[in-house]
Write a protein that holds these residues in place. Structure first.
Motif: not given
Length: 870
Positions: A303, A305, A310, A313, A317, A366
């Motif tokens: 993961p 940005n 991204y 991630r 999330r 994470e």
């Protein structure tokens, strides 16, 4: 029938039909700039459909891990709300590369479903391409006539271009397709509405189960179609949907593909599946998303940005926020599901077992990180609520919370609803669309068709042996993007330019025409097995013979760094243990970056040992031993390291320096002495259980030691050429610390004197002891004065200001009894007055501070302070 048996039966069936069974390719793509992840079963075989490579067999079957987070029916935000769409899914497929075509594909699909799996023929519908006037294509009568042998005509339905013409992208191989749909509704439901009326209507019990693509055309850049030289078969059957049908379920999530994960979620969260729709959606989201995230990490995608990282991630999330909001989980728990996943799918996909510990650690870290973000977001959201003067929170502020801090918009809306407030959804959508427009504009690209000059060229890489060659341009095309402007992509019959891959950057250089004209090659990449050279312009005569010349200095520095990564890998396994595995690398001419699995920060001693280990091999002048095109099994037997997430062919290239042996397609020094020296410049964490070392070699190492020596000489000169500069520097630091202590003591004395002066200047306003004044103190001094004065004076409202280094400071102290009795809030005071100094701040109700860039506004802020108690 259990899911494992279903998968095995599919593969065995096609093995009997003379198909070669191949393992699933890694889900994370490394050499296809058009895709982040494999999103269809055909993606690993694109190079065969494009004619850029020859498959080892004309008939192949497999089960392929796929990841879809956008596109038809697969919007990430919709997964979990229905029972049959997923982010990660398995696609069972059989492939023919110029071998059999429609007749066999249709007959075998029907045989497998109805005879081998025993699916009731009466619940099956098939679709056939109806034709398209714009493309000049008529109905696929060949497929229609073939289906008539098995299916009543009232169950053969016409499908439009959207549903029954499959395309790889805006350009490339494509063709009509036939979908097989299944109707698993109850008899009562079927009596109400015929199944044929619900095909391709997003009905949860009338779903597509298998798509047979007849690849026979190529879509050109201008939109026209041309026939492919060979016809291919590309089929994809949804494994999870097949399990739903064969296990007699109404939902993919009720099959044994998902039920073990769901049971574990129930046990962890103490929530029951099947009782409450919001809880059911949350459990479906989590059970789906953990599969996608776990397999992506196992295949080498951490993961992050940006880019593919991204996406991973974002998926994780989304799962965390559903657990947080609807299942009440305020601590990490999704990582605990990986154990069940490994037990369930480890047989078919052994990488999830071997990488389980890394996957668990990364997911847990994470989860912790995002839960902290949620906590921070709640604080910021509460501040937004405090500042909202009506019943609606602006979409712009909600978007800032979403975009800057990653706080989910649906959670924002939920919390606001609980507080009796509304969210300006339209304003949020406007901001989101602006962001998407900016992103689209930044990545917008148009690609022309290839202009073919030589159709039968070998397009061979010869850069292991030479950095120059006489080449011909076999094809070229123009590409225009907002980022790079107008570029040309050139392909040569042979090339010494190494294409980016295996962590190593692509070569730069130039090609020289017979008349001496030069065209610079700015980068080299590989796309679907074709080596592409990037240039800002086309040579004047593309039919000329050119001398291709690689930048030898750049290549030498890059090779030194690449060979050093192999020695570094060996060093880490020797010093830290054989649990160390490479998890990623970036090899450039100036530096190298190496990611590896390890669970603790390296000590100074370990870093020193690693450096010494590598440099000992450099000083040992180990020669390069290279074996090309050897069987993979032979290389592994000799001790060669292979990397998870890499796609290897049946034959490989093995690189050896002494006891370091790895499978690698990159370029390397001929002798470790060419590396010159290895120096680690940093070591740190990338994710839980993943460390990163950055290092330099060759010319960069020489520059490092030269610069450090120069800095040492300059420092020594500043210390009056002291014989022991370190000792002299320590003496300076000690002297500085003593002076700081003296200054602090003087400031405290000054603050005491100021306190006495301020006490005498207090005035009473409505029963409150009030003072607003600018002082010549720093933030610490002002705080000390405020608290000391607050300890001596009741009912105190104090606003103190200062100007330090061109910046404005406001500090507000309010006695706690005033906070309780009169509802005064120091945080609100400094936020309101902060606008005069063009800044902001906050703090506790009894003490808060604000900083700003406009000291000229201090006086007005002080004058407005009395309004709070007047």
């Amino acid at each position: 029938m259990k899911s494992q048996d279903i998968r095995s039966k599919f593969l065995s069936f096609f093995e009997e039909k003379k198909h070669t069974i191949v393992p699933s390719a890694p889900m994370v793509l490394k050499d296809d700039p058009t895709l982040m992840f494999i999103n269809a079963g055909m993606a690993p075989f694109k190079e065969y459909f494009l004619g850029n490579a020859v498959p080892k067999s004309n008939r192949i079957a497999d089960t392929q891990k796929c990841l879809r987070v956008s596109g038809k029916h697969n919007d990430l935000e919709e997964v979990g709300y229905d029972t049959y769409h997923h982010t990660l899914f398995e696609m069972l497929g059989n492939w023919s590369f110029g071998d059999y075509f429609k007749k066999e594909a249709i007959a075998w699909a029907w045989e497998l479903l109805t005879e081998e799996f025993g699916v009731d023929k009466d619940i099956l519908y098939v679709t056939v391409f109806e034709g398209d006037k714009e493309d000049g294509l008529g109905m696929d009568t060949e497929a229609y006539e073939l289906w008539k042998q098995f299916v009543p005509e009232d169950r053969i339905l016409m499908g439009n271009k959207k549903d029954n013409f499959w395309e790889m992208g805006d350009q490339g191989p494509c063709g009509p397709c036939s979908e097989i749909h299944v109707d698993i509704r109850s008899a009562e439901e079927k009596a109400k509405i015929p199944g044929k009326d619900l095909v391709n209507m997003d009905h949860p019990q009338v779903v597509e189960i298998w798509n047979l693509v007849f690849m026979q055309y190529n879509r050109k850049a201008n939109g026209s179609l041309e026939s492919l030289p060979d016809k291919h078969i590309d089929t994809g059957m949804g494994f999870e949907r097949l399990c739903m049908v064969l296990q007699g379920k109404q939902s993919n999530y009720d099959t044994d593909v998902f039920t073990p994960i769901i049971r574990e979620i129930e046990a962890i969260t103490h929530k029951e599946y099947g009782k409450d729709e919001k809880i059911d959606i949350s459990i479906r989201v989590i059970s789906d998303h953990v599969r996608a995230v776990a397999f992506a990490i196992a295949d080498g995608q951490l993961p992050s940005n940006t880019g593919a990282g991204y996406v991973i991630r974002r998926i994780l999330r989304r799962a965390v926020r559903y657990g947080f909001t609807f299942l009440g989980k305020k601590e990490p728990f999704i990582y605990r599901l990986v154990e069940v996943l490994a037990q369930k799918m480890g047989h078919a996909f052994p990488e999830i077992k071997s990488q389980k510990q890394i996957v668990e650690n990364v997911i847990k870290e994470e989860e912790n990180s995002f839960l902290r973000t949620l906590e921070q977001g709640l604080v910021l959201l509460n501040r937004i609520v405090e500042e909202t003067t009506d019943d609606t929170v602006s979409g712009e502020k909600a978007f800032e919370l979403y975009d800057t801090y990653g706080f989910p918009i649906d959670l924002t809306a939920l919390i606001l609803n609980e507080k009796g407030l509304k969210l300006d959804q339209e304003g949020f959508k406007i901001q989101l669309e602006k962001q998407k427009t900016r992103s689209r504009a930044a990545s917008e690209m148009s690609t022309d068709d290839w202009t073919i000059l030589y159709d039968d060229a070998d397009e061979e890489f010869i850069g292991y042996d030479t950095l120059t060659a006489n080449v011909k341009i076999t094809r070229y095309r123009k590409v225009v993007s907002k980022k790079d402007g107008e570029m040309y992509q050139l392909v040569f019959n042979i090339t010494p330019f190494y294409p980016e891959g295996g962590g190593q950057v692509g070569d730069k250089g130039y090609i020289e025409a017979a008349n001496g004209d030069v065209t610079y090659i700015l980068d080299t990449k590989k796309e679907n097995n074709v080596i592409i050279h990037f240039a800002k312009e086309l040579p004047e005569d593309v039919n000329d013979v050119f001398k291709a010349i690689v930048d030898d200095e750049e290549r030498a520095r890059t090779e030194a760094n690449h060979s050093a990564t192999h020695l570094l890998h060996q060093a880490l396994r020797e010093i830290l243990g054989t649990h160390v595995e490479q998890k990623g690398s970036a090899v450039q001419s100036k530096s190298l970056r190496f990611d590896f699995s390890h669970f603790a920060k390296l000590t100074d001693e370990e870093l020193r040992d690693v450096e010494n280990f590598v440099n000992a091999r450099i000083e040992g002048k180990l020669p390069l031993e290279e074996k090309r095109n050897i069987p993979k099994e032979e290389a592994i037997a000799e001790g060669a390291m292979s990397l998870f997430g890499e796609k290897y062919g049946d034959t490989v290239r093995a690189i050896r320096f002494g006891q370091s042996i790895e499978l690698c397609g990159g370029t390397h020094v001929k002798n470790t002495a060419d590396i010159w020296h290895f120096k680690i410049v940093s070591e740190g964490a990338v994710a839980a259980g993943i460390r990163r070392i950055e290092a330099i070699t060759h010319d960069a190492a020489k520059e490092f030691y030269f610069d450090n020596n120069q800095a040492y000489l300059e420092m020594k000169a500043l210390l009056n050429n002291a014989q022991e500069p370190v000792k002299a520097l320590q003496n300076l630091q000690d002297e500085n610390n003593n002076l700081k202590k003296q200054i602090e003591a003087l400031l405290k004395d000054k603050a005491k004197n100021v306190k006495g002066e301020l006490k005498s200047e207090l005035t009473e306003v409505n029963g409150v002891q009030f003072l607003a004044k600018q002082l010549d103190l720093d933030a610490s001094g002002i705080k000390d004065v405020a608290f000391e004065l607050g300890g001596e004076v009741d009912n105190l409202f104090l606003l103190l200001a200062a100007e330090n280094d061109g910046k404005a400071l406001l500090s507000c102290y309010i006695s706690k009894n005033l906070v309780a009795d009169k509802g005064l809030n120091a945080g609100q005071v400094v936020r309101d007055l902060g606008k005069y100094i063009q800044g902001g701040g906050g703090g506790q109700p009894f003490f808060a501070t604000a900083g700003g860039k406009n000291p000229a506004g201090i006086q007005e802020a002080l004058e407005k302070a009395k309004d709070f108690i007047a």
